[in-house]
Design an enzyme around this catalytic site. Structure first.
Site, mmCIF file in Angstrom:
data_model
loop_
_atom_site.group_PDB
_atom_site.id
_atom_site.type_symbol
_atom_site.label_atom_id
_atom_site.label_comp_id
_atom_site.label_asym_id
_atom_site.label_seq_id
_atom_site.Cartn_x
_atom_site.Cartn_y
_atom_site.Cartn_z
ATOM 1 N N TRP A 1 0.808 -1.217 0.000
ATOM 2 C CA TRP A 1 0.000 0.000 0.000
ATOM 3 C C TRP A 1 0.841 1.266 0.000
ATOM 4 O O TRP A 1 0.528 2.234 -0.692
ATOM 5 C CB TRP A 1 -1.025 -0.025 1.135
ATOM 6 C CG TRP A 1 -2.187 -0.885 0.754
ATOM 7 C CD1 TRP A 1 -2.467 -2.136 1.215
ATOM 8 C CD2 TRP A 1 -3.188 -0.596 -0.241
ATOM 9 N NE1 TRP A 1 -3.577 -2.642 0.580
ATOM 10 C CE2 TRP A 1 -4.040 -1.724 -0.322
ATOM 11 C CE3 TRP A 1 -3.432 0.484 -1.077
ATOM 12 C CZ2 TRP A 1 -5.127 -1.794 -1.197
ATOM 13 C CZ3 TRP A 1 -4.519 0.428 -1.948
ATOM 14 C CH2 TRP A 1 -5.349 -0.696 -2.009
ATOM 15 N N ASP B 1 -1.455 6.760 6.348
ATOM 16 C CA ASP B 1 -2.599 6.006 5.823
ATOM 17 C C ASP B 1 -2.996 4.982 6.880
ATOM 18 O O ASP B 1 -2.366 3.938 7.014
ATOM 19 C CB ASP B 1 -2.211 5.313 4.522
ATOM 20 C CG ASP B 1 -3.332 4.421 3.991
ATOM 21 O OD1 ASP B 1 -4.388 4.307 4.651
ATOM 22 O OD2 ASP B 1 -3.153 3.831 2.902
ATOM 23 N N LYS C 1 -12.824 -1.011 6.850
ATOM 24 C CA LYS C 1 -12.179 -1.987 7.726
ATOM 25 C C LYS C 1 -12.755 -1.850 9.150
ATOM 26 O O LYS C 1 -13.525 -2.678 9.574
ATOM 27 C CB LYS C 1 -10.658 -1.782 7.738
ATOM 28 C CG LYS C 1 -9.984 -2.315 6.480
ATOM 29 C CD LYS C 1 -9.717 -1.239 5.484
ATOM 30 C CE LYS C 1 -8.750 -1.595 4.382
ATOM 31 N NZ LYS C 1 -8.968 -2.776 3.587
#
Lengths: 359, 359
Positions: free
Chosen positions: A103, A171, A195
């Site tokens: 990511w 992030d 999430k």
């Protein structure tokens, strides 16, 4: 109704059943208005109350200081990969990134489109650890330093928040609300909702006031942090249903003892799962122990031919979505806030029984 | 449960009760999977089936030709105000816009951030009509010509689709699926979902194949039409719940006789409402008759002091959200597909009774 499965998906992910049951009612008639929650205007009194309450609860849960703004946006963390440089690099046009997994690498690739001098200040040679901060090569005057405190695919997490002079941008898609963070060490925190927060389609941005002043002239209005802060995240129609459901999740989380309460459960859950992996001959996780994620636990089987049987048998006992990310294969258990401890217990029991049967 | 209100909100707007009831069940357990629809992974078999079905039904409803791609994105029509120039102006850097109301003006303001030579080819002097195409001053080589076929705030609609040489781009947020359109006259059609499609947080883009080849090098990935077309709108996690609910709306619409079936009802509904306005001394609508919107009917009262009483009394009979947009005031009835004809009948009855009582 069939029984609820233990859903180990990395996202969109399991949500608290209590939240879903509550939302069911509001879907057709929100609080006796005769209008469902998906049909409520985003400037109505009803929605403003939902929005304000959600923000207040989030601030409370995360102890967000007053000089930070909270934005409820669209476009996912990937959208913010573009928005971050556009909002932060008016002055220097340079930015530093630390790469610890797939990511953060994606954040770099997208960031390069918009930052002339994007500098990778540190990078793990393989995604099993976080490079020591002493080894980072920060550039002279970056607008910000970007990190990914938890790598959802690789299961690599920062053991502590780094201290840097320039604004730290994190992030936190897969880790926000799962354990306490010192918000004030960050300039910007952002997270896709799917999430620990709510359904997909909502993106949280928590940004320190003074950083609202260094955007470029041409930022897409929907990602213009300053404009969105001034408009209460209503520059255009926000994702009202996801925002509403995030608010329900925040309420639920408060009932679980807030972030510190759930963090204890999360540490216990992760501890049990890593112990089961480490104690076995069949399972292994390659991440350095101090960098192991509490949320995403990837593992592989010593005998790879067994993966399909593992997944099939797990599924038949109500343990689902244990496939690893398609880019890396293997197996992965995402154990976010909404995964009950019993789910992890059942998974551990299953893993032990499977190993025994296959040895 | 209280009775369902007739909700005349411009968006987020009324949805079919049948769709909401159906969604209630899936929220906790989607088709016996033990996982709710908000918790389903966007790459799961279950979601792929939802996504494919929704696209197939939409293609069917709108008769979308094979050489058009359908994208399910985030960020609203306002997001596309930015995305359109980024995706279409690599070559000329110029674009033409026709301004017929507040939304097309907003498209211009946002477009100017990204188009060097943005040219207003035609503009209504007040937002009560569509300038005759013969009077448009198109520029020499625009990348596209942008129009807003229906102005949600002003209630102004194009009576027919203009024929232009360059790709026509249409913001159909409040009108897509409400009546048949010749898709092939457009290069790009886009629409926020929260009127006739589903909950807020989803944006449809319907784009002709050949237009996927003229984007700039630096387009935010989530709005990169070509990348999204190649990825089945899954460059990142899409707004799965809104996509799912849009699919339910498409199914519902097919049962209503599709777009041509609902268009008949819509014409009847709008006809009754405009007749009630035109036949009265109290109500008036300023839009030229041939440009009147079938979806959004703004009106004012000859005695403006009565507005509050009108809204209060309407509300008490179950007719809600009749306030005009905050930028223009007055009153407005948005009568999208999901507004039953009885709702309009009740509104018309109420308006007549209110006029009588107040004269």
């Amino acid at each position: 109704m069939s029984e609820r499965a233990y859903n180990f998906s990395a996202g969109p992910a399991m949500m608290p059943a209590e939240v879903l049951e509550y939302a069911q009612e509001d879907l057709l008639d929100y609080k006796g208005t005769g209008i469902g929650v998906a049909e409520i205007g985003h400037r109505s009194d009803e929605f403003l109350a939902i929005a304000d309450r959600a923000e207040a609860d989030l601030r409370d849960l995360l102890a967000i200081p007053d000089n930070y703004r909270v934005l409820f946006l669209q476009g996912g963390a990937t959208g913010q990969f573009s928005a971050i440089p556009l909002n932060l690099t008016e002055q220097t046009g340079s930015a530093d990134y630390v790469v610890t997994g797939i990511w953060s690498k994606k954040a770099v690739d997208e960031g390069r489109k918009f930052v002339d001098k994007l500098h990778v200040a540190g990078a793990a040679s393989e995604y099993t650890y976080v490079p020591n901060q002493n080894d980072w090569q920060l550039s002279d005057d970056p607008a910000y330093v970007h990190i990914t405190p938890n790598e959802t695919i690789n299961g690599v997490a920062f053991a502590q928040t780094p201290e840097v002079e320039k604004p730290l941008v994190g992030d936190m898609s897969s880790v926000l609300l799962s354990e306490p963070f010192e918000i004030e060490k960050y300039g910007v925190i952002y997270a896709g909702a799917q999430k620990n927060i709510g359904p997909a389609g909502l993106t949280l941005v928590i940004v320190r006031d003074d950083l609202l002043e260094q955007g470029r002239p041409a930022i897409p209005a929907v990602w213009d942090w300053k404009a969105q802060a001034e408009a209460g995240s209503k520059v255009n129609t926000p994702p009202t249903v996801s925002w509403y459901m995030a608010g329900l999740v925040f309420k639920w989380l408060k009932k679980q003892g807030g972030v510190s309460g759930i963090a204890e459960v999360n540490r216990r859950k992760a501890g049990k799962l890593y112990a089961a992996i480490d104690d076995s001959e069949l399972y292994s996780n390659p991440v350095e122990p101090e960098c192991r994620s509490l949320m995403n636990v990837p593992f592989v089987l010593a005998k790879s031919g067994l993966e399909k049987a593992f997944l099939r048998q797990a599924r038949s006992t109500g343990l689902v979505n244990l496939e690893g990310h398609r880019s890396v294969g293997g197996l992965r258990a995402s154990i976010y806030n909404a995964m009950p401890e019993e789910g992890v217990d059942k998974l551990v029991d299953f893993m032990r029984a499977f190993e025994e049967a296959s040895s």
